[in-house]
Design a protein around this motif. Structure first.
Motif, PDB file in Angstrom:
ATOM      1  N   ASP A 199      -5.348   7.713  -3.169  1.00  0.00           N
ATOM      2  CA  ASP A 199      -5.148   8.106  -1.766  1.00  0.00           C
ATOM      3  C   ASP A 199      -3.666   8.217  -1.417  1.00  0.00           C
ATOM      4  O   ASP A 199      -3.248   7.957  -0.286  1.00  0.00           O
ATOM      5  N   ILE A 200      -2.868   8.584  -2.405  1.00  0.00           N
ATOM      6  CA  ILE A 200      -1.425   8.754  -2.216  1.00  0.00           C
ATOM      7  C   ILE A 200      -1.133  10.242  -2.068  1.00  0.00           C
ATOM      8  O   ILE A 200      -1.661  11.067  -2.819  1.00  0.00           O
ATOM      9  N   GLU A 201      -0.307  10.583  -1.086  1.00  0.00           N
ATOM     10  CA  GLU A 201       0.098  11.981  -0.913  1.00  0.00           C
ATOM     11  C   GLU A 201       1.244  12.284  -1.879  1.00  0.00           C
ATOM     12  O   GLU A 201       2.323  11.717  -1.773  1.00  0.00           O
ATOM     13  N   LYS A 253       0.838  -1.188   0.000  1.00  0.00           N
ATOM     14  CA  LYS A 253       0.000   0.000   0.000  1.00  0.00           C
ATOM     15  C   LYS A 253       0.876   1.241   0.000  1.00  0.00           C
ATOM     16  O   LYS A 253       1.639   1.492   0.948  1.00  0.00           O
ATOM     17  N   ILE A 254       0.787   2.046  -1.048  1.00  0.00           N
ATOM     18  CA  ILE A 254       1.600   3.249  -1.177  1.00  0.00           C
ATOM     19  C   ILE A 254       0.969   4.384  -0.383  1.00  0.00           C
ATOM     20  O   ILE A 254      -0.229   4.638  -0.481  1.00  0.00           O
ATOM     21  N   SER A 255       1.777   5.083   0.394  1.00  0.00           N
ATOM     22  CA  SER A 255       1.283   6.219   1.173  1.00  0.00           C
ATOM     23  C   SER A 255       1.707   7.564   0.574  1.00  0.00           C
ATOM     24  O   SER A 255       0.972   8.545   0.666  1.00  0.00           O
ATOM     25  N   VAL A 313      10.610   1.516   0.823  1.00  0.00           N
ATOM     26  CA  VAL A 313      10.988   2.728   0.094  1.00  0.00           C
ATOM     27  C   VAL A 313      11.572   2.306  -1.254  1.00  0.00           C
ATOM     28  O   VAL A 313      12.491   1.491  -1.314  1.00  0.00           O
ATOM     29  N   ILE A 314      11.016   2.855  -2.323  1.00  0.00           N
ATOM     30  CA  ILE A 314      11.485   2.560  -3.675  1.00  0.00           C
ATOM     31  C   ILE A 314      11.630   3.867  -4.431  1.00  0.00           C
ATOM     32  O   ILE A 314      10.789   4.764  -4.308  1.00  0.00           O
ATOM     33  N   THR A 350       3.836   0.454   2.572  1.00  0.00           N
ATOM     34  CA  THR A 350       3.875  -0.499   3.670  1.00  0.00           C
ATOM     35  C   THR A 350       3.529  -1.880   3.124  1.00  0.00           C
ATOM     36  O   THR A 350       2.571  -2.025   2.356  1.00  0.00           O
ATOM     37  N   ASN A 351       4.317  -2.852   3.500  1.00  0.00           N
ATOM     38  CA  ASN A 351       4.020  -4.236   3.155  1.00  0.00           C
ATOM     39  C   ASN A 351       2.999  -4.757   4.167  1.00  0.00           C
ATOM     40  O   ASN A 351       3.327  -5.001   5.321  1.00  0.00           O
TER      41      ASN A 351
END
Length: 500
Positions: free
Chosen positions: A365-367, A115-117, A142-143, A133-134
């Protein structure tokens, strides 16, 4: 690599780097992965998917009868023939997608439960930093990536849209939304009300009818539907002649696309005639005494909102058999036993299904931030509905309203791969689109003209979407028939492309 093996991959190491990061493993993301593999084999890439498996909508939605509302000859990828019925179930679509993943070795590139934040662009480094987050391990991920390909769809999967009705808390039955259908819900012998009149309602009603005591489709206003046999006669005939599936796929796609284009054109040029034809078809199924005027005659012209295809007229057959009924009215309030309508009528229910739409969710929903400043996505102007002013190295897949989503996913896939190769040839690490000097006085408008297309989810979320310009190239035109010829000819050295 199998799905199970992919799910068991160890937690992602910190600060891995890829040439391209694809967000989402739905129909667009899997297609994007295929195009990268075949057109840019030298590019490293990863696909991050928040769910535990691939499929997007076709995995998260579990309601009875879930199926496509457009044909799979055009909703399927152009590079893989579809050999099943044109209107397909979610399981059939996921099986097809799974074959694409398996046949092209895409599984090793997909990381589920990620899930990407946030996604932050750095001009100093010319790269995106993605924090996720896994969900399987709880570990932060982090990628970094040179290019971001947004394939996450356009609505929030976790929750659907449900209006606020008075008295809902008093209802003693069960209320469910199609997007969050509870596993094992028993509706046998139950009185069911399905609120809504879109594609989801038209799917759920016939799927529950017969097993439920009765199913009532409660709508505030009617919707247009087309009916047809869930088969393509041309495809069947070509198979009888022993024609290869790849040829059948291409021939049938072209036939369907031409017919869709002509139908859409007629909806604008002769809407009353099209309306009369569609209503006459329903009258032939429901009988001359059925109140078509009240329950199936919308107030708007055809194609101002999406028209779902009802295979084998199953919704209307259920109504004709008396297993389902349609009520056109407005809700005054819920009570303990059901719904009180503004007309004074009361509908008894054990289960209420709120097929009332979804929440628009334009960036997953990604900042987003550009050089430390939060991205105001609604202040950008779109370039052909896939790139945005002031947003470097990013493309977004947003499909068609009046044609299959995947048609545009394939076109954008070709464009992104051509752009990546063009950047490499120029020796540049950054590209963004910008208004040209001749666009200085161009009128800036909302994402789409409500007179053209105005479903509720778009109207509720228009303020979240980028702007469009009055000129053709600064719009998402919804015109596949034109874009299929224009996209390959886009001049990547035109003044709207700024390389650094």
């Amino acid at each position: 690599m199998s799905e199970a093996e992919t799910l068991e991959r160890p937690a992602t190491r910190s600060a891995e780097h890829f040439d391209v990061l694809i967000v989402g493993a739905g129909i667009s993301g899997v297609g994007g992965a295929y195009h990268l593999t075949t057109q840019c084999p030298d590019k490293s890439f990863v696909v991050l998917e928040a769910a535990e498996t691939f499929g997007g909508t076709w995995w998260t939605h579990k309601y009875p009868g879930i199926r496509s509302d457009s044909d799979l000859h055009t909703f399927g990828y152009r590079f893989k023939p579809w050999v099943g019925p044109p209107i397909a179930t979610a399981d059939e679509i996921r099986k097809y997608m799974g074959e694409v993943i398996e046949e092209n070795g895409l599984g090793s590139h997909i990381r589920y439960n990620h899930k990407i934040s946030s996604a932050s662009w750095s001009s100093a480094e010319n790269r995106w930093t993605i924090e996720a987050t896994n969900a399987a391990t709880g570990a932060p991920v982090v990628i970094t990536a040179n290019f971001l390909w947004m394939c996450q769809g356009y609505y929030r999967h976790a929750e659907g849209f449900t209006p606020e009705w008075p008295g809902v808390a008093a209802f003693k039955g069960r209320i469910v939304h199609p997007q969050t259908w509870p596993e094992g819900l028993d509706y046998a012998g139950k009185r069911v009300i399905v609120i809504g009149s879109g594609a989801s309602a038209a799917t759920i009603v016939p799927a529950m009818a017969g097993k439920a005591a009765h199913v009532t489709m409660l709508q505030r206003s009617p919707t247009y539907f087309r009916t047809g046999r869930n088969a393509i006669e041309l495809a069947e005939e070509l198979r009888t002649l022993g024609v290869e599936e790849a040829w059948i796929h291409e021939i049938v796609r072209r036939k369907i696309l031409l017919e869709q284009s002509l139908f859409t054109e007629r909806c604008f040029k002769e809407p009353e005639q099209v309306k009369a034809e569609m209503l006459a078809n329903l009258r032939s199924i429901l009988g001359p005494d059925y109140d078509i005027g009240t329950h199936f005659t919308p107030s708007y012209r055809p194609w101002r909102q999406r028209i779902a295809l009802v295979p084998d007229a199953d919704l209307f057959q259920a109504v004709a058999r008396g297993e389902a009924s349609v009520v056109t009215d407005e809700i005054e309030h819920f009570d303990e036993t059901g719904i009180q309508l503004k007309s004074g009528r009361h509908l008894e229910a054990d289960i209420v299904v709120t097929a009332t739409g979804f929440h628009l969710n334009v960036l997953g929903d990604i900042e987003f931030a550009i050089d430390g400043k939060p991205l105001a996505f609604h202040e950008t102007v779109t370039y052909r509905g896939m790139m945005f002013t002031g947003v470097p190295n990013m493309a977004w897949v947003f499909g068609y309203f009046r044609a299959s989503w995947t048609l545009r996913a394939d076109l954008v896939g070709d464009f992104v791969c051509r752009l990546l190769k063009h950047m490499e040839a120029k020796g540049t690490q950054r590209v963004e689109v910008a208004l040209r000097p001749e666009d200085a006085d161009m009128e800036i408008l909302p994402w789409i003209d409500p007179e053209n297309f105005n479903p509720g989810y778009l109207m509720r979320g228009m303020h979240l979407l980028p702007k469009r310009g009055a000129k053709y190239e600064w719009q998402h035109t919804q015109d596949y028939w034109r874009e299929k010829d224009e996209f390959p000819k886009i001049d990547l050295d035109g003044p709207e492309f700024v390389y650094r």
